[in-house]
Design an enzyme around this catalytic site. Structure first.
Site, short mmCIF file in Angstrom:
data_model
loop_
_atom_site.label_atom_id
_atom_site.label_comp_id
_atom_site.label_asym_id
_atom_site.label_seq_id
_atom_site.Cartn_x
_atom_site.Cartn_y
_atom_site.Cartn_z
N HIS A 66 -1.08 0.81 -9.58
CA HIS A 66 -1.78 -0.10 -8.65
C HIS A 66 -2.42 -1.26 -9.43
O HIS A 66 -3.63 -1.50 -9.35
CB HIS A 66 -2.85 0.66 -7.84
CG HIS A 66 -3.30 -0.08 -6.61
ND1 HIS A 66 -3.61 0.55 -5.44
CD2 HIS A 66 -3.51 -1.41 -6.37
CE1 HIS A 66 -3.99 -0.34 -4.53
NE2 HIS A 66 -3.93 -1.55 -5.08
N ARG A 71 0.85 -1.19 0.00
CA ARG A 71 0.00 0.00 0.00
C ARG A 71 0.89 1.25 0.00
O ARG A 71 1.97 1.25 0.61
CB ARG A 71 -0.87 0.05 1.25
CG ARG A 71 -2.12 -0.80 1.18
CD ARG A 71 -3.15 -0.26 0.20
NE ARG A 71 -4.35 -1.07 0.16
CZ ARG A 71 -4.58 -2.08 -0.69
NH1 ARG A 71 -3.68 -2.39 -1.60
NH2 ARG A 71 -5.71 -2.74 -0.66
P1 NDP Z 1 -1.93 -11.33 4.63
O1 NDP Z 1 -2.81 -10.81 5.69
O2 NDP Z 1 -2.04 -12.75 4.20
O3 NDP Z 1 -0.40 -11.08 5.01
C1 NDP Z 1 0.03 -9.93 5.63
C2 NDP Z 1 1.45 -10.14 6.11
O4 NDP Z 1 1.92 -8.92 6.70
C3 NDP Z 1 1.54 -11.24 7.19
O5 NDP Z 1 2.73 -11.97 7.05
C4 NDP Z 1 1.58 -10.41 8.48
O6 NDP Z 1 2.24 -11.05 9.56
C5 NDP Z 1 2.40 -9.23 8.02
N1 NDP Z 1 2.20 -8.07 8.90
C6 NDP Z 1 1.06 -7.40 9.16
N2 NDP Z 1 1.29 -6.44 10.06
C7 NDP Z 1 2.59 -6.53 10.39
C8 NDP Z 1 3.43 -5.83 11.29
N3 NDP Z 1 2.96 -4.83 12.06
N4 NDP Z 1 4.73 -6.19 11.37
C9 NDP Z 1 5.21 -7.19 10.62
N5 NDP Z 1 4.48 -7.90 9.74
C10 NDP Z 1 3.18 -7.58 9.64
O7 NDP Z 1 -2.14 -10.36 3.38
P2 NDP Z 1 -1.88 -10.67 1.84
O8 NDP Z 1 -0.55 -11.30 1.70
O9 NDP Z 1 -3.02 -11.36 1.24
O10 NDP Z 1 -1.87 -9.18 1.24
C11 NDP Z 1 -0.92 -8.22 1.69
C12 NDP Z 1 -1.28 -6.84 1.18
O11 NDP Z 1 -1.01 -6.73 -0.21
C13 NDP Z 1 -2.76 -6.46 1.27
O12 NDP Z 1 -3.12 -6.08 2.57
C14 NDP Z 1 -2.82 -5.29 0.31
O13 NDP Z 1 -2.52 -4.08 0.99
C15 NDP Z 1 -1.71 -5.58 -0.69
N6 NDP Z 1 -2.24 -5.86 -2.02
C16 NDP Z 1 -1.87 -5.05 -3.06
C17 NDP Z 1 -2.31 -5.29 -4.32
C18 NDP Z 1 -1.87 -4.48 -5.49
O14 NDP Z 1 -2.40 -4.65 -6.59
N7 NDP Z 1 -0.87 -3.64 -5.32
C19 NDP Z 1 -3.23 -6.40 -4.61
C20 NDP Z 1 -3.53 -7.22 -3.45
C21 NDP Z 1 -3.06 -6.93 -2.20
P3 NDP Z 1 1.65 -12.43 10.19
O15 NDP Z 1 1.94 -13.49 9.14
O16 NDP Z 1 2.44 -12.61 11.40
O17 NDP Z 1 0.19 -12.20 10.41
C1 OXD Z 2 -6.17 -5.42 -3.13
C2 OXD Z 2 -5.71 -4.45 -4.13
O1 OXD Z 2 -6.12 -5.13 -1.93
O2 OXD Z 2 -6.02 -4.64 -5.33
O3 OXD Z 2 -6.60 -6.53 -3.53
O4 OXD Z 2 -5.03 -3.51 -3.78
#
Ligand code: NDP
Ligand code: OXD
Length: 310
Positions: free
Chosen positions: A273, A225
């Site tokens: 994005h 993000r």
């Molecule tokens: P998940 O919830 O599966 O994974 C999030 C990861 O971030 C986990 O490993 C989590 O740790 C870690 N995390 C969260 N908070 C912290 C913190 N404070 N410190 C350290 N690690 C942290 O999400 P996804 O993998 O499915 O997606 C990740 C992000 O990708 C989405 O939230 C979105 O913002 C972004 N995204 C962007 C897209 C784009 O087109 N650019 C498309 C889709 C998603 P833990 O494993 O310990 O819970």
């Molecule tokens: C998502 C994105 O969160 O597209 O899936 O950013």
């Protein structure tokens, strides 16, 4: 009710109707305070638009992230379910592999040489000499890590909770982040935007990145993000040489302002994005399956922990 801003609602309505002809779908404009509405399928809904639905049981995000849902202060207290789908995951892994390979194989330098008509071979390390650090080892980060490893890269990762994964050095906590940053040649950020992660990619983060790398300098890729990054700090790091290059798919404000220096910076790759776009024809069916699961007494996949914000 399908509540969307910033995306075209029509393909979603069409795909949802096709996936579940027996269900009825209305838009935010038609739904308002309709007591028959059980579910909201949302992307960046108008603030407050869900609070007047008296019988809402569940909110479905049209994406993997939920910051766009949670930043509505009048959100009703019902479960929020995000997208966890092989289609979206594969799209993100494609983006990550695309950008990692581009930097690893001197893409920017060769394109610039081509512009000048220069025929010159540049040093090329082996993939196993390069470490990719994945910041955010969740559904998307794990898949990207797995594929990068299969290409030959060394991979490490950082998450909130400590993980133990065969072949991937795993870190957690503030000290763990410093360790990962100091060991990685390319950093890929796949974190959600929460109160804890906001502004994480700042000067301190960038200053902690390893300086001497086999590809000529440190590289940052952010597809999580825009709110995770301080763009002024990234630009300063690029301009003072602390950062060699950046690929940014997400921005503090989207669309990226026409006056942003990121657009024309020679070391920056900007994409709008699109790292993992939500494809309605695939994801609508996924969301309907989640509704069916819920109605059959099962827990849908990807229920969000509101406390953690993801
Ligand atoms: P998940 O919830 O599966 O994974 C999030 C990861 O971030 C986990 O490993 C989590 O740790 C870690 N995390 C969260 N908070 C912290 C913190 N404070 N410190 C350290 N690690 C942290 O999400 P996804 O993998 O499915 O997606 C990740 C992000 O990708 C989405 O939230 C979105 O913002 C972004 N995204 C962007 C897209 C784009 O087109 N650019 C498309 C889709 C998603 P833990 O494993 O310990 O819970
Ligand atoms: C998502 C994105 O969160 O597209 O899936 O950013």
């Amino acid at each position: 009710m399908v509540a969307v801003t910033g995306w075209d609602v029509e393909p979603w309505l069409a795909a949802l109707r096709q996936a579940a002809p027996e269900r009825e779908f209305v838009t935010e404009a038609d739904g308002a305070d309709d007591p028959s509405i059980k579910y909201a399928v949302v992307w960046n809904q108008h603030r407050g638009s869900l609070s007047s639905l008296p019988n809402l049981e569940m909110i479905f995000s049209m994406g993997a992230g939920v910051d766009h849902v949670l930043n509505d202060t009048s959100l009703p207290d019902v479960p929020i379910v995000r997208i966890v789908s092989p289609d979206l995951t594969m799209r993100m892994s494609e983006y990550v592999v695309w950008q990692v390979l581009d930097h690893f194989r001197n893409g920017p330098a060769y394109r610039s040489q081509q512009n000048e008509g220069i025929w010159r071979e540049l040093p090329q390390p082996a993939a196993n000499a390069v470490t990719v650090g994945i910041v955010g080892l969740g559904v998307l980060g794990m898949d990207a890590a797995r594929i990068l490893r299969s290409i030959g890269f060394s991979v490490c990762g950082w998450s909130r909770t400590q993980k133990l994964i065969d072949g991937i050095a795993c870190f957690s906590g503030d000290t763990g982040l410093k360790q990962l940053l100091s060991q990685s040649d390319i950093i890929v950020v796949l974190l959600p935007l929460t109160s804890k992660t906001k502004g994480l990619i700042n000067r301190e983060f960038l200053d902690s990145m390893k300086q001497e790398t086999p590809i000529g300098g440190p590289v940052l890729i952010n597809a999580g993000r825009g709110g995770l990054q301080i763009e002024a700090d990234i630009l300063a790091a690029l301009n003072n040489g602390r950062l060699m290059a950046a690929s940014l798919d997400v921005f503090e404000a989207e669309p990226l302002d026409q006056n942003s220096p990121l657009w024309h910076h020679p070391a920056v790759t900007v994409t709008p994005h699109i790292a993992a776009s939500s494809e309605p024809t695939v994801l609508a069916a996924e969301i309907i399956r989640q509704m069916d699961r819920f109605e059959n007494g099962e827990v849908p996949r990807g229920v969000v922990d509101r406390e953690s914000g993801y």
